[in-house]
Design an enzyme around this catalytic site. Structure first.
Site, mmCIF file in Angstrom:
data_model
loop_
_atom_site.group_PDB
_atom_site.id
_atom_site.type_symbol
_atom_site.label_atom_id
_atom_site.label_comp_id
_atom_site.label_asym_id
_atom_site.label_seq_id
_atom_site.Cartn_x
_atom_site.Cartn_y
_atom_site.Cartn_z
ATOM 1 N N GLU A 1 5.876 5.195 2.483
ATOM 2 C CA GLU A 1 4.614 5.670 2.009
ATOM 3 C C GLU A 1 4.386 7.513 3.357
ATOM 4 O O GLU A 1 3.713 8.306 2.528
ATOM 5 C CB GLU A 1 3.306 4.735 2.227
ATOM 6 C CG GLU A 1 1.465 5.534 1.962
ATOM 7 C CD GLU A 1 1.145 6.168 2.853
ATOM 8 O OE1 GLU A 1 0.305 7.025 2.706
ATOM 9 O OE2 GLU A 1 1.517 6.187 4.071
ATOM 10 N N GLU A 2 4.764 6.799 4.174
ATOM 11 C CA GLU A 2 4.155 8.238 5.393
ATOM 12 C C GLU A 2 5.303 9.244 5.339
ATOM 13 O O GLU A 2 5.031 10.364 5.874
ATOM 14 C CB GLU A 2 5.234 7.146 6.759
ATOM 15 C CG GLU A 2 3.854 5.994 7.237
ATOM 16 C CD GLU A 2 2.559 6.242 7.605
ATOM 17 O OE1 GLU A 2 1.971 7.675 7.394
ATOM 18 O OE2 GLU A 2 1.657 5.419 7.559
ATOM 19 N N ASP B 1 -4.927 1.079 2.357
ATOM 20 C CA ASP B 1 -5.083 1.378 2.637
ATOM 21 C C ASP B 1 -6.020 1.389 4.170
ATOM 22 O O ASP B 1 -6.722 0.777 4.078
ATOM 23 C CB ASP B 1 -4.122 2.825 2.833
ATOM 24 C CG ASP B 1 -2.997 3.788 3.620
ATOM 25 O OD1 ASP B 1 -3.004 3.102 5.031
ATOM 26 O OD2 ASP B 1 -2.196 3.945 2.608
ATOM 27 N N HIS C 1 -2.295 6.319 13.903
ATOM 28 C CA HIS C 1 -0.960 6.534 13.977
ATOM 29 C C HIS C 1 -0.459 6.424 15.920
ATOM 30 O O HIS C 1 -0.164 7.366 16.076
ATOM 31 C CB HIS C 1 -0.248 7.589 13.538
ATOM 32 C CG HIS C 1 0.148 8.087 11.836
ATOM 33 N ND1 HIS C 1 0.145 8.646 11.301
ATOM 34 C CD2 HIS C 1 -0.221 6.972 11.253
ATOM 35 C CE1 HIS C 1 0.567 8.545 9.903
ATOM 36 N NE2 HIS C 1 0.388 7.767 9.912
ATOM 37 N N ASP D 1 -1.929 0.465 10.543
ATOM 38 C CA ASP D 1 -1.376 1.389 8.749
ATOM 39 C C ASP D 1 -0.013 0.908 8.503
ATOM 40 O O ASP D 1 1.160 1.514 9.429
ATOM 41 C CB ASP D 1 -1.917 3.093 9.539
ATOM 42 C CG ASP D 1 -1.762 3.376 8.750
ATOM 43 O OD1 ASP D 1 -1.102 3.634 7.118
ATOM 44 O OD2 ASP D 1 -1.034 5.275 9.356
#
Length: 356
Positions: A211-212, A234, A321, A178
């Site tokens: 983005e996070e 994504d 994550h 990711d």
């Protein structure tokens, strides 16, 4: 199922640190990779890379965006004993941190550290079932306080100390799939389009930042590039392992192909054209419902300027994550084929106005 074309490039992307706000090294990899392929490569003040392959006609331009940043930690303070106290950058689960090996990225190099916590023998029984918050954890560098303060600065970032590994049958595990998997795909799409002697419209490969913490790079990239069509590429949650309610979260399986989203964040014409591209290419795809904000770069790109025809394609991912994000490698390469076909099939009179 397509075989992964370039494992070494994917591995370099995954193992190059890029905690949100520090994406420059991955940006350099993208620029280098596309230097002999793209007609124009620009990097904006945010740090996002826009590589353009000019079209051979006047079909709508397509920008596909994947974010370069990964979740991690940041040094908040250094105590008198030389232990680092940290904060999360992006969505980090405190429960997975105790006992991890990590890499602290400093101005002079990378330092190996471990996330420390009292061993179970020294924890009160009523605390053993509780998650230790990040603010109560610390990182041990195995160095004297003087040396730590000489090498480490507040604001230095930290990544999980793991990299890419193949395992099982066609599976791979790493931190930062990711969304380095997406960055791999959008660069490979440009290479494949170049081999096919281009498309009728411009293709813009946008490797975005931040983005996070809110899709900031996607917003500025879409505003600057002004594409006719914008697709966010994504990862999405695979639901093919124990404990996931598929009635609530949908059925997404590693190895059954890329996932195409539907919902108000998605232009219906873009959705139908993605489905048609999958059928034309003979690729299995899956679907997910996004009834509101998709939580991806698509959300910001859709509403830039007067609006943009937006789509969302995702790669199935287990354990998002965490240091052990898992994908099926064939899903990554099938996504390359899907997006290549979508762009090649873009005709000059295509309209993306819903219902028209």
């Amino acid at each position: 199922m397509a075989k992964l074309a370039d494992k070494s490039f994917l591995k370099r992307l995954l193992e190059t640190p890029s905690v949100t706000g520090t994406e420059a090294r991955v940006a350099q990899l993208v620029r280098s990779r596309l230097s002999e392929c793209a007609d124009v490569i620009e990097t904006d003040v945010m740090g996002s890379v826009h590589a353009c392959l000019k079209g051979t006609g006047s079909a709508p331009s397509v920008m596909i965006a994947s974010h370069m940043d990964e979740v991690g930690l940041m040094v908040k303070s250094i105590d008198s004993q030389g232990f680092l106290h940290v904060a999360a950058v992006g969505g980090v689960d405190a429960a997975i941190l105790p006992g991890l090996r990590v890499d602290v990225h400093t101005e002079t190099g990378t330092l190996r550290g471990v996330v420390g916590r009292k061993p179970i023998h020294l924890i009160d029984s009523e605390e053993r079932s509780k998650v230790t918050p990040i603010g109560s954890l610390f990182i041990d560098l195995g160095l004297s306080a003087r040396k730590v303060k000489e090498l480490v600065r507040v604001g230095d970032v930290i990544t999980y100390g793991v990299g890419f590994e193949k395992y099982g049958k066609g599976m791979a595990v790493s931190r930062a799939f990711d969304d380095k998997a997406g960055v791999y795909v959008i660069t490979r799409v440009m290479e494949e389009l170049k081999k096919a002697e281009g498309s009728l419209g411009d293709y813009i490969c946008a490797a975005t930042v931040q983005e996070e913490i809110g899709s900031r790079g996607a917003a500025t990239s879409a505003f600057k590039v002004k594409p006719d069509v914008a697709i966010a590429l994504d990862v999405t949650h695979a639901t093919d392992y124990p404990g996931i309610d598929t009635n609530k979260f949908g059925s997404v399986v590693c190895g059954k192909g890329p996932v195409i989203a539907r919902g108000p964040n998605i232009n219906p014409v873009v959705f139908e054209r993605l489905c048609a591209a999958a059928e034309a290419e003979g690729i299995r795809v899956q679907f997910e419902a996004e009834p509101g904000d998709s939580g991806t770069d698509a959300s910001e790109m859709q509403v830039q300027g007067a609006g943009c025809a937006t789509g969302l394609v995702s790669i199935p991912l287990r354990y998002m994550h965490t240091p052990t994000e898992v994908v099926k490698l064939s899903d990554i390469e099938d996504t390359v084929l899907l997006l290549k076909r979508f762009i090649l099939d873009m005709d000059e009179d295509a309209s993306f106005v819903p219902g028209m």
